[in-house]
Scaffold this motif. Structure first.
Motif, PDB file in Angstrom:
ATOM      1  N   PHE A  21      20.256  41.136  75.958  1.00 40.50           N
ATOM      2  CA  PHE A  21      20.382  39.998  76.874  1.00 40.50           C
ATOM      3  C   PHE A  21      21.443  39.019  76.377  1.00 40.50           C
ATOM      4  O   PHE A  21      22.338  38.621  77.122  1.00 40.50           O
TER       5      PHE A  21
ATOM      6  N   SER B 208      12.891  38.366  83.162  1.00 42.99           N
ATOM      7  CA  SER B 208      12.165  37.868  81.992  1.00 42.99           C
ATOM      8  C   SER B 208      12.260  36.343  81.957  1.00 42.99           C
ATOM      9  O   SER B 208      13.065  35.734  82.648  1.00 42.99           O
TER      10      SER B 208
ATOM     11  N   ASN C 159      20.847  42.753  87.101  1.00 46.95           N
ATOM     12  CA  ASN C 159      19.589  42.076  87.444  1.00 46.95           C
ATOM     13  C   ASN C 159      18.393  43.036  87.512  1.00 46.95           C
ATOM     14  O   ASN C 159      17.333  42.730  86.971  1.00 46.95           O
TER      15      ASN C 159
ATOM     16  N   TRP D  18      15.745  35.250  80.617  1.00 48.24           N
ATOM     17  CA  TRP D  18      16.757  35.447  81.660  1.00 48.24           C
ATOM     18  C   TRP D  18      16.684  34.296  82.646  1.00 48.24           C
ATOM     19  O   TRP D  18      17.683  33.657  82.958  1.00 48.24           O
TER      20      TRP D  18
ATOM     21  N   LEU E 262      17.845  44.031  83.659  1.00 47.43           N
ATOM     22  CA  LEU E 262      17.696  42.989  82.637  1.00 47.43           C
ATOM     23  C   LEU E 262      16.998  41.744  83.163  1.00 47.43           C
ATOM     24  O   LEU E 262      16.535  40.922  82.381  1.00 47.43           O
ATOM     25  N   GLY E 263      16.949  41.562  84.464  1.00 47.02           N
ATOM     26  CA  GLY E 263      16.430  40.332  85.030  1.00 47.02           C
ATOM     27  C   GLY E 263      14.904  40.267  85.014  1.00 47.02           C
ATOM     28  O   GLY E 263      14.233  41.244  84.714  1.00 47.02           O
TER      29      GLY E 263
ATOM     30  N   VAL F   3      24.933  38.391  78.341  1.00 47.28           N
ATOM     31  CA  VAL F   3      25.133  37.054  78.890  1.00 47.28           C
ATOM     32  C   VAL F   3      26.368  36.401  78.266  1.00 47.28           C
ATOM     33  O   VAL F   3      27.110  35.691  78.951  1.00 47.28           O
TER      34      VAL F   3
ATOM     35  N   GLY G 264      19.667  33.843  88.498  1.00 45.35           N
ATOM     36  CA  GLY G 264      18.605  33.639  87.515  1.00 45.35           C
ATOM     37  C   GLY G 264      17.268  33.391  88.175  1.00 45.35           C
ATOM     38  O   GLY G 264      16.232  33.875  87.717  1.00 45.35           O
TER      39      GLY G 264
ATOM     40  N   THR H 279      13.240  44.913  80.144  1.00 47.47           N
ATOM     41  CA  THR H 279      12.755  43.652  79.573  1.00 47.47           C
ATOM     42  C   THR H 279      11.716  43.875  78.490  1.00 47.47           C
ATOM     43  O   THR H 279      11.563  43.052  77.602  1.00 47.47           O
TER      44      THR H 279
ATOM     45  N   THR I 192      17.599  30.752  80.901  1.00 46.96           N
ATOM     46  CA  THR I 192      19.003  30.677  80.480  1.00 46.96           C
ATOM     47  C   THR I 192      19.913  30.548  81.690  1.00 46.96           C
ATOM     48  O   THR I 192      20.790  29.680  81.747  1.00 46.96           O
ATOM     49  N   LEU I 193      19.692  31.400  82.678  1.00 50.83           N
ATOM     50  CA  LEU I 193      20.599  31.404  83.829  1.00 50.83           C
ATOM     51  C   LEU I 193      20.471  30.140  84.659  1.00 50.83           C
ATOM     52  O   LEU I 193      21.485  29.549  85.051  1.00 50.83           O
TER      53      LEU I 193
ATOM     54  N   LEU J 175      26.092  40.044  86.054  1.00 55.17           N
ATOM     55  CA  LEU J 175      24.703  39.564  86.059  1.00 55.17           C
ATOM     56  C   LEU J 175      23.958  40.133  87.259  1.00 55.17           C
ATOM     57  O   LEU J 175      22.805  40.563  87.147  1.00 55.17           O
TER      58      LEU J 175
END
Lengths: 140, 744
Positions: free
Chosen positions: B192, B249, B243, B252, B246-247, B196, B297, B183, B255-256, B239
């Motif tokens: 990201f 933030s 996670n 993240w 990338l998860g 996504v 998310g 992140t 958006t999710l 996803l």
């Protein structure tokens, strides 16, 4: 269109010479200028000359095999030469050599998959060029 | 006897199609204890080592859960298909597609290498295209298959770009080797967005949701498979898998939960709108995917736990319901929710499976669905931020699900039997085994949640990237989540009661996305037509001109970018023989350009080529010279023959075009000369030459370096080239034969 007598007579001699020459070019290619590509072009020139003098049908009959078949067979032969390296657990297209009657001073008669590959190239070039040229000539 | 069993299982293809996934399922089961104990199993096999692609198998809680669903439900679906499609003339083809799809999906969830994962990702895209378009005689199936292919395919390309960036940012393509979170990395935002984009198209999140209900064009077992365990969950899997790296933030999170929430509620409303019960289910799949995305998310331990529980819940009931619908369709000849009534008596086993699965979907105790819903509510209520959004979305979607369950599994089976195209009858056992078993699993997991923990707990840990405490239970106390559940049932019941007028009202709202897609495709099609008309004029002269003009433009741009013009070459080095060849070439070129006779032009062009061959001879390249000479001779012959076919042109037209041709020819010649001069001034790197000189005789046993390179060192390249030559010849052959046949 009927070609001149001189062309037809000369062709009989020339075509044979060209074919022998093309074979010679193919075989010596590994050490001297020549090789499958050049040899194939010379061979094709011979048959094209024959086609010009005697007509496409006669050239096809002299060839005996359909030119596109020759090209495809050549491609298969080249691939076979490449794949045969696997038999010795080598990488694809690594040349395999066999020296017949090799002694200390003389390496004997060299036989190799590389030569087979070159013959494949020869056949592809010969077949492809003739496919196109004969096809076009018949078309016109 | 043998024949009877053949018929039952659809012949050898059918038997294989059942045994393969079943065997894999049994094989995978042995890893459950180890994985449940927190182990992560990893195998590595070099696939394309020079590209850094390994075939790593990563077996942790997440991938094992998915793999078990894929093989387990896969076996039930193929068993089902032996009867559903057993007599179909293309049944074997279907089995091959389905097994290919299954293999792609398994590879997708088991890959440790992101590049390998992408390959499998695309395999699922392509095989699902083939499966959705299985009834290729129907325009609708073809159109919908293409739509799915394009939407998920374009997303897949974005994902590939994301993978490349991940590789750059993390320094590795192995998922298990990505250390820590990305992140904070400068590339995080593009990574990201691209990942996504891939995940959202694959898992059909708004605004890419429209393709998924259309994928219903596929045969029912495929729909069951696509929707329950597999392809559409590929995005969710991605996803979840990403996670840990990338998860976490802000972007993240928002958006999710926003897209997931909107997808869940929007799709649930659309589900009520449908009259085809298969379509109702298709939209409820969207709801499940949206919910999963939303909870991934959210990202808290409780949210991930809820998502992984719901993943299992949904797979069980969705596959059961889809398969059940196939039985109903087979047994009655219709899937129209407004017609079907009172089937329970004629199809008791189907009704039982439908009831159990739908109860789980509605989230009623004591089924597994209830646990899933309770844990979602708890996670939503405990959310650090956006409590109202997440809870609201989950609540609305769950209530609508309750109603949808009634529409697909209560209304068709109760009441007075209605007239249907086929007299209702029960399905055969291979078609009933799947729905019943899956529905029973929903009950069993609800009553014995400890066993479900075996999968949920390690999966949660894998998604969190940290050990997780997971304790599933049916009921402990009356709390906020439980009260919310009761409210859900009440609201859901109300919606069910008014669903018919609601459907009528909703039906008046025009659908936007699907027609929008058609307009987009029409636009693309029209655009291509216009462009083709502009470029592909059918005039050889125009093609040649455009090609060379492009080349000139590119060269000019490159020289301009370089900014430096090369010096003039040292002309005093040229001797008489060089000058004479130069003049020979120039005269040939001028004659080619000036003459009005095509034959003269061809012959003059040949002299240019021979002049070039002479240059090769002078500078010691006999091989190249011979080739050049021979090609030149052949070319003159060929072109001369072809020339006879060209149409005659009027002299005035020729002279008008010639001005343009001359300008182009001169500029191209000047630019090429500049480039060549620049090349000559660059320092020559002789390392390769030295290598070939030193090694060609000892290693490749040849003294002619050119030939040795061609047939030995770079034989693969040569092989590619002769393949091109042969294919070109075959193309010409087909073309010439075609024109000959077309002529009277």
């Amino acid at each position: 269109m009927k070609s001149s007598l001189i062309v037809r007579a000369a062709t009989r001699v020339l075509v044979g010479l060209l074919l022998v020459f093309s074979f010679y070019m193919l075989i010596r290619g590994h050490n001297e200028p020549g090789g499958g590509f050049i040899g194939g072009l010379i061979g094709a020139t011979g048959f094209i000359l024959y086609a010009i003098a005697h007509g496409c049908r006669a050239a096809r009959e002299a060839l005996r095999i359909e030119p596109q078949t020759i090209a495809v067979v050549g491609l298969g032969l080249a691939l076979l030469a490449g794949v045969s390296a696997f038999l010795d657990r080598d990488a694809l297209f690594a040349g395999q050599w066999l020296f017949i009657g090799a002694t200390e001073g003389d390496k004997g008669l060299p036989l190799s998959t590389v030569l087979v590959f070159d013959i494949g190239v020869y056949l592809v070039v010969l077949g492809s060029v003739l496919t196109i040229v004969l096809g076009l000539e018949e078309e016109v | 006897m043998a024949e009877a069993s053949n018929r039952v299982l659809g012949g050898p293809a059918g038997v294989i199609s059942v045994l393969v996934p079943l065997g894999l399922f049994a094989w995978l089961l042995q890893f459950v204890p180890a994985v449940a104990a927190g182990e992560v199993l990893l195998w590595r096999l070099d696939w394309a080592p020079s590209l850094g692609v390994t075939l790593g198998i990563l077996l942790d809680g997440l991938s094992l859960s998915f793999a078990l669903l894929i093989t387990g439900i896969g076996a039930l679906v193929t068993l089902y298909s032996t009867r559903y499609l057993g007599g179909h003339p293309h049944y074997t083809r279907f089995v091959i597609y389905l097994l290919g799809f299954m293999g792609g999906m398994l590879g997708l969830v088991l890959s440790d290498n992101l590049l390998a994962l992408f390959v499998f990702w695309e395999i699922t895209t392509i095989t699902s295209y083939l499966l959705i378009g299985f009834d290729a005689d129907q325009a609708k199936a073809r159109r919908n298959a293409l739509q799915a292919l394009l939407v998920t395919g374009i997303g897949g390309l974005a994902f590939l770009a994301g993978i490349v960036l991940i590789g750059t940012a993390a320094g590795t393509f192995e998922i298990s080797e990505i250390e820590g979170s990305l992140t904070g990395h400068a590339l995080y935002l593009p990574i990201f967005l691209l990942v996504v984009a891939g995940a959202f198209t694959k898992s059909a999140q708004v605004p890419f949701h429209f393709w998924l209900p259309n994928a219903m064009a596929a045969p029912t077992p495929v729909s069951a498979y696509l929707h329950s365990a597999t392809m559409v969950k590929g995005g969710v899997y991605l996803l979840a898998r990403m996670n840990p790296s990338l998860g976490g933030s802000e972007i993240w999170f928002w958006t999710l939960i926003l897209f997931g929430g909107v997808t869940a509620v929007f799709a649930s409303v659309l589900a009520i709108r449908q009259t085809d019960i298969k379509q109702v289910l298709a939209y409820t799949t969207l709801m499940a995917l949206g919910t999963l995305v939303m909870f991934i998310g959210l990202g808290t331990a409780a949210a991930i736990e809820a998502a992984m529980t719901f993943l299992l819940v949904h797979s069980f009931y969705k596959a059961a319901l889809f398969l059940m619908i196939g039985v109903v369709d087979h047994g009655t000849g219709t899937r129209d929710a407004t017609i079907l009534r009172g089937l329970a008596r004629a199809m008791p086993l189907t009704a039982l499976a439908a009831a159990l699965a739908a109860l789980s979907m509605a989230g009623l105790p004591p089924l597994f669905g209830f646990i899933g819903k309770e844990f979602m509510y708890k996670a939503a209520l405990d959310a650090p931020v956006a409590v109202w959004w997440v809870t609201g979305c989950a609540f609305a979607a769950s209530a609508l699900m309750f109603a949808a369950g009634g529409i697909v599994a209560w209304r068709p089976f109760t009441g007075k039997l209605a007239a249907t195209p086929v007299t209702p009858h029960e399905g055969p056992w291979p078609m009933l085994a799947g729905p019943l078993l899956l529905a029973a699993l929903g009950v069993a997991a609800g009553l014995m949640p400890d066993h479900a923990e075996l999968l949920v707990a390690p999966a949660t840990a894998a998604v969190l990237g940290a050990p997780a405490e997971v304790d599933l239970y049916l009921f402990k106390e009356v709390n906020a989540a439980f009260i919310l559940s009761l409210l859900t049932f009440a609201l859901g019941f109300v919606i069910y009661l008014v669903h018919a007028p609601m459907r009528a009202r909703l039906a008046q709202v025009p659908a936007r996305f699907d027609p929008g897609w058609d307009r987009l495709m029409d636009g693309v099609s029209d655009g291509s037509k216009g462009l083709t008309g502009l470029i592909q004029t059918g005039r050889l002269r125009r093609y040649v001109f455009v090609t060379f003009a492009t080349l000139a433009a590119v060269l000019a741009w490159a020289i301009w970018r370089g900014g430096v013009l090369p010096d003039l070459p040292p002309l005093e080095d040229l001797r008489a023989k060089h000058w004479s060849v130069l003049i020979f070439i120039l005269v040939g070129a001028l004659l080619t350009a000036a003459t009005n006779s095509r034959m003269t032009a061809v012959a003059a062009l040949g002299t240019v080529g021979i002049g070039v061959a002479l240059i090769f001879i002078m500078f010691g390249a006999p091989d190249v010279a011979i080739t050049q000479l021979l090609v030149e001779v052949l070319q003159v012959v060929l072109v001369a023959v072809a020339m006879l076919k060209l149409p005659r042109m009027k002299i005035e037209n020729v002279s008008r075009l010639r001005g343009w041709d001359m300008a182009l020819a001169l500029s191209l010649g000047a630019l090429t000369s500049l480039v060549l001069l620049a090349v000559m001034q660059a320092p020559l790197d002789l390392r390769l030459t030295a290598f070939f000189e030193a090694t060609s005789a000892p290693i490749a046993h040849g003294r002619n370096i050119v030939n040795v390179i061609l047939v030995d060192f770079r034989a693969l390249d040569t092989f590619g080239e002769i393949a091109v030559v042969a294919i070109a010849a075959l193309g010409a052959y087909a073309l010439l034969r075609g024109t000959r046949r077309a002529r009277p």
